[in-house]
Structures are given as C-alpha cells and as structure tokens.
Motif scaffolding. Sequence first.
Motif, PDB file in Angstrom:
ATOM      1  N   THR A 128       7.398   1.643  -3.396  1.00 19.29           N
ATOM      2  CA  THR A 128       6.375   0.934  -4.190  1.00 19.29           C
ATOM      3  C   THR A 128       4.995   0.974  -3.519  1.00 19.29           C
ATOM      4  O   THR A 128       4.005   0.535  -4.100  1.00 19.29           O
ATOM      5  N   SER A 129       4.936   1.512  -2.285  1.00 13.83           N
ATOM      6  CA  SER A 129       3.627   1.630  -1.634  1.00 13.83           C
ATOM      7  C   SER A 129       2.966   2.975  -1.942  1.00 13.83           C
ATOM      8  O   SER A 129       1.818   3.206  -1.586  1.00 13.83           O
ATOM      9  N   ASP A 130       3.712   3.883  -2.611  1.00 19.88           N
ATOM     10  CA  ASP A 130       3.204   5.228  -2.878  1.00 19.88           C
ATOM     11  C   ASP A 130       2.754   5.333  -4.347  1.00 19.88           C
ATOM     12  O   ASP A 130       3.580   5.356  -5.266  1.00 19.88           O
ATOM     13  N   LYS A 131       1.441   5.414  -4.554  1.00 15.70           N
ATOM     14  CA  LYS A 131       0.909   5.372  -5.926  1.00 15.70           C
ATOM     15  C   LYS A 131       1.350   6.576  -6.756  1.00 15.70           C
ATOM     16  O   LYS A 131       1.576   6.459  -7.953  1.00 15.70           O
ATOM     17  N   LYS A 132       1.474   7.736  -6.099  1.00 12.35           N
ATOM     18  CA  LYS A 132       1.893   8.937  -6.836  1.00 12.35           C
ATOM     19  C   LYS A 132       3.325   8.744  -7.370  1.00 12.35           C
ATOM     20  O   LYS A 132       3.606   9.007  -8.542  1.00 12.35           O
ATOM     21  N   LYS A 156       6.164  -1.662   4.719  1.00 16.38           N
ATOM     22  CA  LYS A 156       5.242  -0.861   3.907  1.00 16.38           C
ATOM     23  C   LYS A 156       4.435  -1.794   3.012  1.00 16.38           C
ATOM     24  O   LYS A 156       4.938  -2.834   2.569  1.00 16.38           O
ATOM     25  N   VAL A 157       3.214  -1.378   2.705  1.00 21.86           N
ATOM     26  CA  VAL A 157       2.298  -2.258   1.977  1.00 21.86           C
ATOM     27  C   VAL A 157       2.020  -1.708   0.583  1.00 21.86           C
ATOM     28  O   VAL A 157       1.568  -0.566   0.437  1.00 21.86           O
ATOM     29  N   CYS A 158       2.265  -2.521  -0.441  1.00 23.37           N
ATOM     30  CA  CYS A 158       1.934  -2.088  -1.807  1.00 23.37           C
ATOM     31  C   CYS A 158       0.557  -2.641  -2.176  1.00 23.37           C
ATOM     32  O   CYS A 158       0.036  -3.538  -1.523  1.00 23.37           O
ATOM     33  N   ASP A 159       0.011  -2.091  -3.257  1.00 27.50           N
ATOM     34  CA  ASP A 159      -1.292  -2.525  -3.758  1.00 27.50           C
ATOM     35  C   ASP A 159      -1.014  -3.397  -4.988  1.00 27.50           C
ATOM     36  O   ASP A 159      -0.746  -2.878  -6.079  1.00 27.50           O
ATOM     37  N   ILE A 160      -1.070  -4.715  -4.823  1.00 26.19           N
ATOM     38  CA  ILE A 160      -0.675  -5.615  -5.922  1.00 26.19           C
ATOM     39  C   ILE A 160      -1.545  -5.412  -7.172  1.00 26.19           C
ATOM     40  O   ILE A 160      -1.007  -5.266  -8.272  1.00 26.19           O
ATOM     41  N   PRO A 161      -2.891  -5.365  -7.066  1.00 31.57           N
ATOM     42  CA  PRO A 161      -3.681  -5.155  -8.291  1.00 31.57           C
ATOM     43  C   PRO A 161      -3.317  -3.838  -9.004  1.00 31.57           C
ATOM     44  O   PRO A 161      -3.261  -3.785 -10.233  1.00 31.57           O
ATOM     45  N   TYR A 162      -3.029  -2.797  -8.220  1.00 31.62           N
ATOM     46  CA  TYR A 162      -2.648  -1.524  -8.838  1.00 31.62           C
ATOM     47  C   TYR A 162      -1.286  -1.660  -9.558  1.00 31.62           C
ATOM     48  O   TYR A 162      -1.142  -1.230 -10.706  1.00 31.62           O
ATOM     49  N   LEU A 163      -0.298  -2.272  -8.891  1.00 30.06           N
ATOM     50  CA  LEU A 163       1.023  -2.437  -9.520  1.00 30.06           C
ATOM     51  C   LEU A 163       0.923  -3.334 -10.752  1.00 30.06           C
ATOM     52  O   LEU A 163       1.616  -3.124 -11.752  1.00 30.06           O
ATOM     53  N   SER A 164       0.050  -4.320 -10.672  1.00 26.75           N
ATOM     54  CA  SER A 164      -0.151  -5.228 -11.798  1.00 26.75           C
ATOM     55  C   SER A 164      -0.691  -4.448 -13.006  1.00 26.75           C
ATOM     56  O   SER A 164      -0.191  -4.580 -14.131  1.00 26.75           O
TER      57      SER A 164
END
Length: 384
Positions: A128-132, A156-164
């Motif tokens: 979930t940290s990999d945008k691709k 590993k760090v996800c991007d919450i605004p992006y996942l949202s």
Amino acid sequence: MDTETLLAQAGSGWDYRTGAVSMPLYQSAVYKHPALGKSTGYDYTRTSNPTRFVLEELFAKLEQASGAYAFSSGLAALDAVFRALFQPPDNKSLAKRERLIISEDLYGGTFRLLENFFPHIETDYADTSDKKVMEEKGAKPFSAIFAEIPTNPLLKVCDIPYLSALAHKNSAKLIIDNTFLTSVNLCPIELGADISVYSATKYLGGHNDLLAGFAAAKDAVVAEKLKYIQNAAGAVLNPFESWLLLRSLKSLSVRMERQTENSRKIAEYLTGHTAVAKVYYPGLKDAPGYSLLAAQSKSAGAIVSFELKRAEALPKVLEKVKVFSFAESLGGTESLITFPKLQTHADMGEELLEKLGINDRFLRLSVGLEASDDLLSDLEQALR
Ligand SMILES: Cc1ncc(COP(=O)(O)O)c(C=O)c1O
C-alpha cells in the motif's frame, strides 16, 4: 483545543456533582430505572457505561470522528469494522465477494481474522506504500482499502491523502490502522480516511497492562453501525479497562515524545553496526518513507525493526538482552524485543513472510521510556 490539552484532561470535569478531576470508575453492570419507560440514559453496561462513554467521547474528538467506540481488544475493533463495511451476501454462494485491498505486510492477527472469519471478503494483499501498485490494484472494482501506517513490522509508509482519493474515486472506503503513531502524531480522518482503528493495548494503554481497541468513523451512518455491532456482538471495553485507558491517555503525548527520541537514537546506533544488515525506521533521513511520513505525522514513532547479518546470532540476542524483554507486544513503557516470524506474524505462513523479508534474521523493537544509555548498552552487549 489542542490534542495535548484534550489528552492531559482526559475525563476531567464530567462528574459536575462532585467536581472530580479524575473521571470516576462506574463499576456497575446494571442501572435502576426511575419509572416505567424512564431511563437515566444508562440501562446496561454493554450498551453504555459512563466511564466508557467519557472515553469514547474524548476519542471521537481526538479522531475528528462522528463516533468512536471502545472494544475489548484491537482485534475486536477490527472485527467490528469489517462487519460494518462488508455485508455477508444473502445467498450462500459467496458469488458477491467484495474486494478489500490490504497492506501485505500487516499485523498477523488481522490477516488471521480476515482469512478465517470473512469468506465474503476477497482480500487482495498489496504494497500500500507503492503508488504504481495501488494504481493497478485500483483499476478493478473494490470496496475498501486497509492500510497500517507505518506497516507492522516493515514500517512502510503509505500516503493517506492519495489512498483516500483512490478509494473515493471508486466509491470505496479507506480504513487506517493508526496503532503505531496514535492521534498524537497523525489524525487519519483529517487526512482523508473514513475509518481509523487502533489496538489501544499498545501506546494508548501504554503500560502493558490492558487489552483494548478503538474504531472511529467519519460518517455518522458508519459510526451508528459500529455502535450497533459493539452492543449486539458484545465485545465492549469493560468499565475498569475504560478507566485505566482514560488514566493512560493523560500521559500519551509525553510518553510518545520520549519513546520516539529513544527510538531515533537506537535506529542511528544500529545503522552501520557490524552485526546488522539493515535497519527499518522511517525517522532516519535516508529511510524510504522519511519525507512522506514527515508530511503526514508529527514524528516517526517508537518502533524500530532490524535485520541481523547472521540467523545464528538471533537466538543469542534474544537470550542475552536484559533491559529489553523478549515479548510480543509494543507501545508500553517497558522496551520489548520481538521475533515477528514466530510470534506476531506466524499465521501468515513461511512463504509470504520470506517474500516480505520477515525472516530468521528479522527482529522488531518496541522502544520504551528507559534511559537511552541503558537501552543502547543492552543492545551492545547482546549483539557482541
Ligand atoms: C497494528 C496492530 N493492529 C491491531 C492489533 C491487534 O490488537 P490487540 O492485540 O489489542 O487485539 C495489533 C496487535 O499487535 C497491531 O499491532
């Protein structure tokens, strides 16, 4: 009001009759009715209890949620979240399985819960940290994304605004397990999540003496569902644990600050140590998730994972530590060292664990409140 102020005064002033500064413990399961059809607002503690109510009200404020509910453990809270979002199909064929995209490296108990008790949820494990990767996963219909921040145990760090944005574009929900960072560092709902979930056994409880969980929802309808499940399934937090948790929350921000400071020193010490192959800590400037986490969180938290160069050294480290305890939790005042492959993540199976790098050389530290010099010299003698 600032999070630190809300926490320092957790439960204060609710009992206006006595002016009690510390929220009293209402250790009663049952409440007397004043008359037929009348209630004090409390009938039976599974449904509502004053001590738990004050705790839940505070937590809803911290999480900027429509409602937050306290459960008997983190897994009970997770169970309620999955029940609230995924309805079992009417027919028994499971033909209408709904897809959940979920962090592939996550707490093993969450994996076990989903794989054993939710046959109507199609779990799709992903980084979930990999945008691709997430863009590809998001191309097919899905109902929700579940991510831990940072993930347990690879951090590993996800991007919450992006996942949202990805979830909402597909009319799906975003669930964030924020156990490791807590509301002191990051508010998942503020960043775009629909639900935040916690093992309150960890930092929120903070003293390795209670089991608890929270689920909080942005949307009032989802919050009502959680409340309904809490009462109907009955995995509520009892009054004494609720009181203990209120007491612990008062010191959460200072505990987090000190534990994070100790962790940074340990991560720096382990980096470059001759016995250590790799250090995982997103608070190190050259760690992969460093800037992404810094943009979302006040600090990097107090978990440090590392990989030894030699598997043979691992049992010796676990035997030799004296200040760290070899035990399988995290977030308390006492520092712990955990072997995830055999302890917290055993249910994920050897093949998946090996693929992720959670192997015979991998250890996780939960750094506590002890003097950093004592922690560092303990590691020094154990790694020798
Ligand atoms: C990230 C995370 N979520 C949930 C849980 C489950 O919480 P509990 O042990 O309170 O049931 C844990 C437990 O270790 C955890 O680490």
